[in-house]
Motif scaffolding. Structure first.
Motif, short mmCIF file in Angstrom:
data_model
loop_
_atom_site.label_atom_id
_atom_site.label_comp_id
_atom_site.label_asym_id
_atom_site.label_seq_id
_atom_site.Cartn_x
_atom_site.Cartn_y
_atom_site.Cartn_z
N ALA A 170 9.11 -43.45 -46.59
CA ALA A 170 10.35 -45.12 -46.86
C ALA A 170 11.26 -44.33 -45.59
O ALA A 170 11.56 -45.38 -44.68
N ALA A 171 11.50 -42.80 -44.96
CA ALA A 171 12.21 -42.87 -43.95
C ALA A 171 11.76 -43.19 -42.49
O ALA A 171 12.16 -43.00 -41.88
N LEU A 176 11.64 -46.76 -37.80
CA LEU A 176 10.70 -47.58 -36.79
C LEU A 176 11.51 -48.87 -37.22
O LEU A 176 11.54 -50.13 -36.62
N THR A 177 12.73 -49.09 -37.42
CA THR A 177 12.86 -50.16 -37.90
C THR A 177 14.52 -49.99 -37.81
O THR A 177 14.98 -50.35 -36.65
N TRP A 332 7.39 -36.28 -37.52
CA TRP A 332 5.19 -37.12 -37.69
C TRP A 332 5.55 -38.00 -37.28
O TRP A 332 4.29 -38.22 -36.28
N LEU A 333 6.51 -38.57 -36.80
CA LEU A 333 6.37 -40.58 -35.15
C LEU A 333 6.58 -39.11 -34.07
O LEU A 333 5.70 -39.82 -33.74
N PHE A 334 6.79 -37.87 -33.96
CA PHE A 334 6.69 -36.97 -32.75
C PHE A 334 5.27 -37.01 -32.53
O PHE A 334 4.95 -36.64 -31.38
N LEU A 335 4.52 -36.70 -33.49
CA LEU A 335 3.09 -36.07 -33.87
C LEU A 335 1.88 -37.26 -33.04
O LEU A 335 1.28 -37.54 -32.22
N HIS A 336 2.96 -38.17 -34.12
CA HIS A 336 1.60 -39.56 -34.33
C HIS A 336 2.68 -40.62 -34.06
O HIS A 336 2.28 -42.11 -34.64
N PRO A 337 2.93 -40.84 -32.61
CA PRO A 337 3.25 -42.35 -32.07
C PRO A 337 2.70 -43.46 -32.34
O PRO A 337 2.91 -44.08 -32.50
N ASP A 338 1.81 -43.47 -31.97
CA ASP A 338 0.60 -44.75 -31.51
C ASP A 338 0.15 -45.01 -32.76
O ASP A 338 -0.61 -46.25 -33.30
#
Length: 504
Positions: A170-171, A176-177, A332-338
């Motif tokens: 959810a976070a 992302l939004t 997590w987004l820092f690690l896996h943006p793509d």
């Protein structure tokens, strides 16, 4: 009943079990139960695609073992893309379970975080680098980009410590939004301060991704941020906690606003609490937000307990319950943006400096620099962050040395030393604003809605905002509704029941 602790699968265990896992996936696609019809040929084809993706990832790992890191990275990336496409197709086919795809997808991302085992040292922007490529560079460019500094916490893989559960997902959606602009601002701000902040984490074997996650959630990389509770700086230290970790006052400057000092203190704090809570990252982050004393009382001697265990989770404030998954999701987004259709902007953050050729304030420099270097939002935030001890409105004398991104050294010389721009900037900065005498504040007009006697309940739906709900009421305002429901920072979530005034 306590919720089970989320499964923290070891990438090495997954690697050893990969052939078995692929076989089980294929077997599951062909099996049926008395209560469920056999999968259709279309569903079986999608599950076969899932099996092939698992085998392809094994191929990537084998390529890495053989020393072909470039082929391994390409194969791994293609595999993850195949899984995303398969999940999208699965969601449109009756009888197909997309969760199978996402479960494998999450596991392979965790394998990918063992980047050293597949040989692809990738920097945080997702570009391939080599350790030798940093020779002769300074500042951020001189720091090694090996994944271990991004993904390891006291020798443990960060992916094993982040449970990909409902709150974290959810976070992820929020980042992302609705929070996406904040995430992008935090990324840009962090890039310019990275060379000051990251070394403190490296020295204590802490992952850079967590530093970014905390900073993104706490301040968005605004060095001079101050919360309503008095927490200050890019990592939002309370005064007493800051003093405990050496963030005092020097010549009138609050060192909580210094990004390097704040990162050092934050790393020391996390290192201390991680040892107390036996490297339980979720509980440690909860302690950082909600207080270590409270977390020690709740956890007791069982440091392996899950943050999401109702005995812990239900005793925490809503702020802390939201804070922990938000930090982990940003990391997590820092690690896996793509992997989440996210593309962070490229930033040339090589540090530099200028020596003022004429008196100027940071605000004046912002005006005369304009959008130099293509930064559409201007340089005010960056100049403040890199020179935290300076009041941006106070003119600094000629000869003062300022820290700036190196890319601004030439634009400063061409735009801010002579010519029309510094004159214009000074004219705007020295403009005189009339002072209006203060007068008693008139009493507010009575509201057309009674929040005390006539109210109704409203259940928050996904996509709702507090502003949007208030507009639908038509006879109230955000402050009134927030006060009625004890809401801070206009934060609401789906399923939350709000009390709303009833219009007359």
């Amino acid at each position: 009943m306590p919720q089970p602790v989320p499964d923290r699968v070891s990438p090495l265990r997954v690697l050893r079990a990969a052939p078995l896992f692929a076989a089980l996936v294929a077997l599951g696609a062909c099996s049926s139960t008395p209560n469920r019809p056999a999968p259709t040929p279309q569903v079986n084809a999608l599950y076969t695609q899932l099996d092939q993706a698992s085998k392809s990832y094994e191929t990537a790992l084998q390529q890495a073992r053989e020393g072909d890191s470039q082929a391994a990275a390409q194969t791994a990336s293609a595999t993850l893309d195949q899984l995303k496409q398969g999940a999208a197709q699965c969601s449109t086919v009756a009888g197909c379970d997309p969760q199978r795809f996402f479960s494998v997808y999450d596991r392979l991302l965790r394998l990918k975080d063992g980047g050293l085992s597949i040989g692809d040292d990738v920097d945080v922007a997702g570009e391939q680098t080599s350790e030798g490529s940093n020779a002769g560079k300074t500042g951020a460019a001189s720091l090694p980009e090996a994944q271990r500094s991004v993904t390891l916490l006291h020798g443990q893989k960060l992916s094993e410590l982040i449970a990909m559960n409902g709150p974290v997902k959810a976070a992820l959606e929020m980042w992302l939004t609705q929070w996406r602009p904040n995430l992008m601002d935090a990324w840009v701000n962090y890039q310019y301060m990275r060379y000051q902040m990251w070394p403190a984490y490296q020295n204590r074997d802490l992952p850079e991704a967590i530093l970014f996650g905390i900073m993104a959630k706490e301040s968005g990389g605004k060095v001079h941020a101050v919360s309503r509770s008095g927490a200050a700086g890019p990592l939002q230290f309370m005064y007493a906690t800051g003093m405990r970790f050496g963030l005092g006052t020097e010549d009138g400057f609050d060192e909580r606003f210094d990004p390097a000092q704040a990162a050092r203190a934050n790393a020391e704090y996390l290192d201390e609490q991680l040892r107390i809570f036996n490297n339980n990252l979720e509980v440690t982050l909860a302690a950082y937000n909600g207080g270590e004393g409270r977390m020690r009382r709740l956890v007791g001697d069982d440091t392996s307990t899950s943050f999401y265990d109702p005995r812990i989770y239900n005793q925490l404030s809503q702020e802390t319950r939201d804070y922990v998954p938000a930090v982990l999701a940003a990391a997590w987004l820092f690690l896996h943006p793509d992997s989440y259709n996210l593309r962070f902007p490229k930033v040339d953050a090589t540090p530099g400096s200028i020596t003022l050729a004429r008196p100027a304030s940071l605000t004046e420099l912002t005006v005369c620099l304009g959008s130099a270097g293509g930064l559409a939002d201007g340089w005010f935030r960056t100049l403040r962050n890199l020179n935290p001890r300076l009041d941006p409105q106070v003119s600094q004398p000629a000869g003062v040395k300022l820290v700036v991104p190196k890319m601004l050294e030439k634009p400063y010389g061409s735009r801010c030393v002579s010519g029309p721009w510094p004159i214009l900037a000074n004219d705007l900065h020295t403009a005189v604003v009339p002072v209006v005498p203060s007068s008693p504040t008139p009493s507010p007009a009575p509201r057309s809605a009674s929040s005390s006697s006539k109210t109704r309940n409203y259940t928050v739906k996904r996509g709702d905002t507090l502003v949007g709900i208030v507009r639908k009421i038509g006879c109230s305002d955000v402050q009134e509704v927030a006060e009625m429901n004890g809401i801070k920072h206009q934060h609401i979530k789906p399923g939350q029941v709000l009390r709303l005034p009833t219009c007359r």
